[in-house]
Design a protein around this motif. Sequence first.
Motif, PDB file in Angstrom:
ATOM      1  N   ARG A 499      42.017  17.773  60.288  1.00 62.14           N
ATOM      2  CA  ARG A 499      43.398  17.762  60.076  1.00 62.14           C
ATOM      3  C   ARG A 499      43.928  18.258  59.057  1.00 62.14           C
ATOM      4  O   ARG A 499      43.377  18.519  57.869  1.00 62.14           O
ATOM      5  CB  ARG A 499      43.427  15.970  59.909  1.00 62.14           C
ATOM      6  CG  ARG A 499      42.936  15.355  61.206  1.00 62.14           C
ATOM      7  CD  ARG A 499      44.049  14.992  62.381  1.00 62.14           C
ATOM      8  NE  ARG A 499      43.397  14.341  63.394  1.00 62.14           N
ATOM      9  CZ  ARG A 499      42.809  14.888  64.277  1.00 62.14           C
ATOM     10  NH1 ARG A 499      42.563  16.056  64.266  1.00 62.14           N
ATOM     11  NH2 ARG A 499      42.128  14.017  65.346  1.00 62.14           N
ATOM     12  N   VAL A 500      45.331  18.361  59.224  1.00 58.77           N
ATOM     13  CA  VAL A 500      46.035  18.851  57.955  1.00 58.77           C
ATOM     14  C   VAL A 500      46.296  17.959  56.896  1.00 58.77           C
ATOM     15  O   VAL A 500      46.193  17.724  55.935  1.00 58.77           O
ATOM     16  CB  VAL A 500      47.524  19.373  58.472  1.00 58.77           C
ATOM     17  CG1 VAL A 500      48.426  19.986  57.210  1.00 58.77           C
ATOM     18  CG2 VAL A 500      47.025  20.838  59.344  1.00 58.77           C
ATOM     19  N   GLU A 501      47.104  16.605  57.615  1.00 55.35           N
ATOM     20  CA  GLU A 501      47.186  15.499  56.858  1.00 55.35           C
ATOM     21  C   GLU A 501      46.571  14.112  57.480  1.00 55.35           C
ATOM     22  O   GLU A 501      46.070  14.026  58.652  1.00 55.35           O
ATOM     23  CB  GLU A 501      48.629  15.086  56.890  1.00 55.35           C
ATOM     24  CG  GLU A 501      49.651  15.997  55.811  1.00 55.35           C
ATOM     25  CD  GLU A 501      50.870  16.120  56.257  1.00 55.35           C
ATOM     26  OE1 GLU A 501      51.661  15.183  56.400  1.00 55.35           O
ATOM     27  OE2 GLU A 501      51.392  17.526  56.099  1.00 55.35           O
ATOM     28  N   GLU A 502      46.414  13.120  56.532  1.00 54.18           N
ATOM     29  CA  GLU A 502      45.643  12.073  56.946  1.00 54.18           C
ATOM     30  C   GLU A 502      46.507  11.289  57.892  1.00 54.18           C
ATOM     31  O   GLU A 502      47.693  11.166  57.751  1.00 54.18           O
ATOM     32  CB  GLU A 502      45.421  11.115  55.538  1.00 54.18           C
ATOM     33  CG  GLU A 502      44.281  10.259  55.829  1.00 54.18           C
ATOM     34  CD  GLU A 502      43.064  10.379  54.780  1.00 54.18           C
ATOM     35  OE1 GLU A 502      43.543   9.711  53.578  1.00 54.18           O
ATOM     36  OE2 GLU A 502      42.454  11.204  54.760  1.00 54.18           O
ATOM     37  N   THR A 503      46.124  10.862  59.013  1.00 54.13           N
ATOM     38  CA  THR A 503      46.666   9.878  59.990  1.00 54.13           C
ATOM     39  C   THR A 503      46.628   8.571  59.566  1.00 54.13           C
ATOM     40  O   THR A 503      45.963   8.087  58.571  1.00 54.13           O
ATOM     41  CB  THR A 503      46.162  10.216  61.322  1.00 54.13           C
ATOM     42  OG1 THR A 503      44.707   9.813  61.117  1.00 54.13           O
ATOM     43  CG2 THR A 503      46.200  11.759  61.763  1.00 54.13           C
ATOM     44  N   ALA A 510      41.096  15.093  56.010  1.00 53.01           N
ATOM     45  CA  ALA A 510      42.428  16.086  56.088  1.00 53.01           C
ATOM     46  C   ALA A 510      42.509  16.967  55.098  1.00 53.01           C
ATOM     47  O   ALA A 510      41.785  16.555  53.943  1.00 53.01           O
ATOM     48  CB  ALA A 510      43.972  15.232  56.052  1.00 53.01           C
ATOM     49  N   THR A 512      44.503  18.336  53.228  1.00 54.26           N
ATOM     50  CA  THR A 512      45.089  18.197  51.910  1.00 54.26           C
ATOM     51  C   THR A 512      44.961  17.337  51.072  1.00 54.26           C
ATOM     52  O   THR A 512      44.852  17.608  49.494  1.00 54.26           O
ATOM     53  CB  THR A 512      46.659  17.830  52.429  1.00 54.26           C
ATOM     54  OG1 THR A 512      46.599  16.702  53.281  1.00 54.26           O
ATOM     55  CG2 THR A 512      47.671  19.064  52.859  1.00 54.26           C
ATOM     56  N   VAL A 513      44.094  16.192  51.716  1.00 51.76           N
ATOM     57  CA  VAL A 513      43.633  15.135  50.644  1.00 51.76           C
ATOM     58  C   VAL A 513      42.150  15.608  50.193  1.00 51.76           C
ATOM     59  O   VAL A 513      42.193  15.555  48.916  1.00 51.76           O
ATOM     60  CB  VAL A 513      43.311  14.023  51.610  1.00 51.76           C
ATOM     61  CG1 VAL A 513      42.820  12.981  50.691  1.00 51.76           C
ATOM     62  CG2 VAL A 513      44.545  13.384  52.252  1.00 51.76           C
ATOM     63  N   GLU A 516      42.737  18.063  47.136  1.00 52.99           N
ATOM     64  CA  GLU A 516      43.183  17.477  45.883  1.00 52.99           C
ATOM     65  C   GLU A 516      41.562  16.865  45.271  1.00 52.99           C
ATOM     66  O   GLU A 516      41.463  17.265  44.295  1.00 52.99           O
ATOM     67  CB  GLU A 516      43.937  16.451  46.148  1.00 52.99           C
ATOM     68  CG  GLU A 516      45.358  16.714  46.307  1.00 52.99           C
ATOM     69  CD  GLU A 516      46.136  17.253  45.003  1.00 52.99           C
ATOM     70  OE1 GLU A 516      45.468  17.267  44.218  1.00 52.99           O
ATOM     71  OE2 GLU A 516      47.249  18.008  45.235  1.00 52.99           O
ATOM     72  N   HIS A 531      46.316  26.060  55.623  1.00 57.29           N
ATOM     73  CA  HIS A 531      46.557  25.375  57.065  1.00 57.29           C
ATOM     74  C   HIS A 531      47.648  25.999  57.794  1.00 57.29           C
ATOM     75  O   HIS A 531      48.606  26.756  56.914  1.00 57.29           O
ATOM     76  CB  HIS A 531      46.513  24.093  56.837  1.00 57.29           C
ATOM     77  CG  HIS A 531      47.418  23.368  55.778  1.00 57.29           C
ATOM     78  ND1 HIS A 531      48.827  23.523  56.293  1.00 57.29           N
ATOM     79  CD2 HIS A 531      47.536  23.031  54.672  1.00 57.29           C
ATOM     80  CE1 HIS A 531      49.642  22.688  55.117  1.00 57.29           C
ATOM     81  NE2 HIS A 531      48.760  22.662  54.295  1.00 57.29           N
ATOM     82  N   ARG A 533      50.685  24.877  58.334  1.00 55.49           N
ATOM     83  CA  ARG A 533      51.967  24.537  57.977  1.00 55.49           C
ATOM     84  C   ARG A 533      52.400  25.094  56.671  1.00 55.49           C
ATOM     85  O   ARG A 533      53.618  24.740  56.214  1.00 55.49           O
ATOM     86  CB  ARG A 533      52.060  22.941  58.109  1.00 55.49           C
ATOM     87  CG  ARG A 533      51.771  22.413  59.417  1.00 55.49           C
ATOM     88  CD  ARG A 533      52.116  20.689  59.224  1.00 55.49           C
ATOM     89  NE  ARG A 533      51.382  19.730  60.274  1.00 55.49           N
ATOM     90  CZ  ARG A 533      51.303  18.816  60.106  1.00 55.49           C
ATOM     91  NH1 ARG A 533      51.508  18.317  59.126  1.00 55.49           N
ATOM     92  NH2 ARG A 533      50.366  18.231  60.812  1.00 55.49           N
ATOM     93  N   THR A 557      41.942  24.309  57.676  1.00 55.99           N
ATOM     94  CA  THR A 557      41.753  23.904  58.930  1.00 55.99           C
ATOM     95  C   THR A 557      40.962  24.947  59.718  1.00 55.99           C
ATOM     96  O   THR A 557      40.901  25.836  59.225  1.00 55.99           O
ATOM     97  CB  THR A 557      43.056  23.392  59.774  1.00 55.99           C
ATOM     98  OG1 THR A 557      43.920  24.565  59.394  1.00 55.99           O
ATOM     99  CG2 THR A 557      43.682  22.312  58.919  1.00 55.99           C
TER     100      THR A 557
END
Length: 685
Positions: A499-503, A510, A512-513, A516, A531, A533, A557
């Motif tokens: 995933r790109v971001e956490e759902t 994800a 992004t998370v 970090e 990724h 985006r 991703t």
Amino acid sequence: MVQINQKSAITTAVANIPTSPLAAPVASLRGVGPERAAQLARLGLNTVGDLLLHRPRRYEDRRHFKAIAELQPGEAATARGRIVALGLKRWRGGSKSTFEFILEDGTGRLHCRWWNLPFMQHYFQSGDEVLAYGKLESLRPRTMDHPETEVVETDGESLIHLNRLVPIYPLTEGLPQRWLRSLLWRVLPQHVSHVAEPWPGLATPDLPSRANAIRRLHFPEELTDVALARRRLALDEFLELQVAIQRRRRRLQANARALPCAGDNRLMRPFLKRLGFTLTGAQTKVLREIRHDLGGTQPMRRLLQGDVGSGKTVVAACSALMALESGFNVALMAPTEILAGQHFDTFRRWFEPLGTQVHLRTGARKTGDRPEFPDASLATRPSPLLVVGTHALIEDTVALDRLGLVIIDEQHKFGVAQRERLVRKGSYPHLLVMTATPIPRSLGLTLYGDLDLSVIDELPRGRGPLKTFVRSADKLPKVWEFIRRQIAQGRQAYVVYPRVEETDRGQLKAVTVEWEKLRRQLAPIQVGLLHGRLGADAKEAVMGGFRAGKVQVLVATSVIEVGVDVANATVMLIEHAEQFGLAQLHQLRGRIGRGAHESHCILVADLKTEEAAARLRVLEETHDGFRIAEEDLRLRGPGELLGQQQSGLPSFRFADLVADGALLERARAMAGEILDRAVAAPQAG
Ligand code: ADP
Ligand code: MG
């Protein structure tokens, strides 16, 4: 896309019936008013012909019903009984509800429940005789949740809905099963006689006529009738497509004159000398096939298939040089900006010393630090050039003048329509399509039936081995220890998350998370993030850093799935590997194992089910892309294998690319016969 050509095939096939009654709108049928017509339209049923091809979802044998007392949990069955009690319960201020009725058939009682569908109460009354289809949720009391129901009416239509195998159709809101079934029962005998054999004179003695197939599809005597009917309709779908594909190919052969693009080795010789490695036998063999096409009388239409890392790019380069030497421009199209950018850099490095210009043209980068590709001036340019781009290349209006060769990399990300559009930019340029997805034959015939095939079946030598391991998440600390050691030795790593971001549920990690976290945990090791985006500049910056070795770990991703080429990257960690298709994982791991060092791909996955583990183990066992793709096709279907809507696959109503391979081969041979016959008797076509 393909469908357009299919349409034209149909039109030709029924050209002698210009206004078939089957083309009449459903609203012209008795009993179909505007409201019903709108509901049918939502199902894609606009004409009488559409209605006749509305495929039942399943069939119900209403010659025998199970006694309610004999219903078993977990087993789908139909019960028949009378409603002896019913009611609606509401709670939470009326926002939640259950509607329930109890069915009695003399042997026992069945509770049927619907959650939060209060309007269901309007469809049933005490004393109604009802058929309920579903699975028992519990035995005490016997309960079905959300069964499919049909009220039995004594209106003289019982011979349609009872005592036979009845079709159960896909519906849309407000459209009753019973009404639709009655409609087909009436429409079928009136209209099925208008269903012509699409290819008259074609012998299919083992299958029913098309008209009979349609009859049996809706109201079969036995389930074996349905199987035969489906086969016949599937054959017709395959035929339509195969005739369209082969007709397109024959038309091209008849009309198009090839541009002479075989070259004279003027650029090729110095190119190969400076390359730094010698071509593999497979690359040389394929280039011979391509040169033969480029010097032939008909425009090349060739698919180049080669596993990840087999060296397709250099084959593309040599092919481009042949056309450039011949004085023609070349276009190279890639599916992503990253890949286009990478090709641009590679080809510039290769071609500029030869005095050949390379331009880049993507959606984001027509201007900026890269040389602008001047729209009008191409035609006036004295020496031919190579243009690298994404589909922006085909979207814009640039006339690629004197276009001799079009190369499409990683074709499976393009639709057939895009491919055709790009080729039509010039006057019949040669076409080379490159793909790393080993395509099972049934898909190949469907997607690329009009292309000749070349295969690179050998990897360049001097590559370190690539080992793949499947591990559960509790082994992650050990895995990271290993990755740190590899980086300490100067290697680089990819880390892939789904995933790109956490759902909301946060069950899948994800990028992004995790990026970090890893940045902190791994410091001073440099960790990059990639990724889909991100903007083009950000992507380019991080890829540049990774290529230059300044970034050691790339968190990404699956955007890195295609084409990215960094030989020093030897480790790939993929988390939640169960979320990916096997072919996709094979593509992903193709990013490593490109240099002399040993490479490691670690698939971390939820291995709770034996099935999930067995599926991933295929990747531990084999590097045979074909075996992997066949396995994926079997387990996940063609859409998943090729990447959903992007796949360019036509949507079949009856045909099944996984199960109907033999039928497809038959359709291919028959299509050839049909077109041969059309040539022999042109009016008949
Ligand atoms: P793919 O077929 O996946 O597109 P590439 O064209 O990216 O593979 O090639 C992978 C790597 O192998 C590149 O770095 C390329 O320069 C290198 N390569 C290609 N052909 C050979 C060869 N004959 N010998 C050695 N290395 C090669
Ligand atoms: Mg490639």
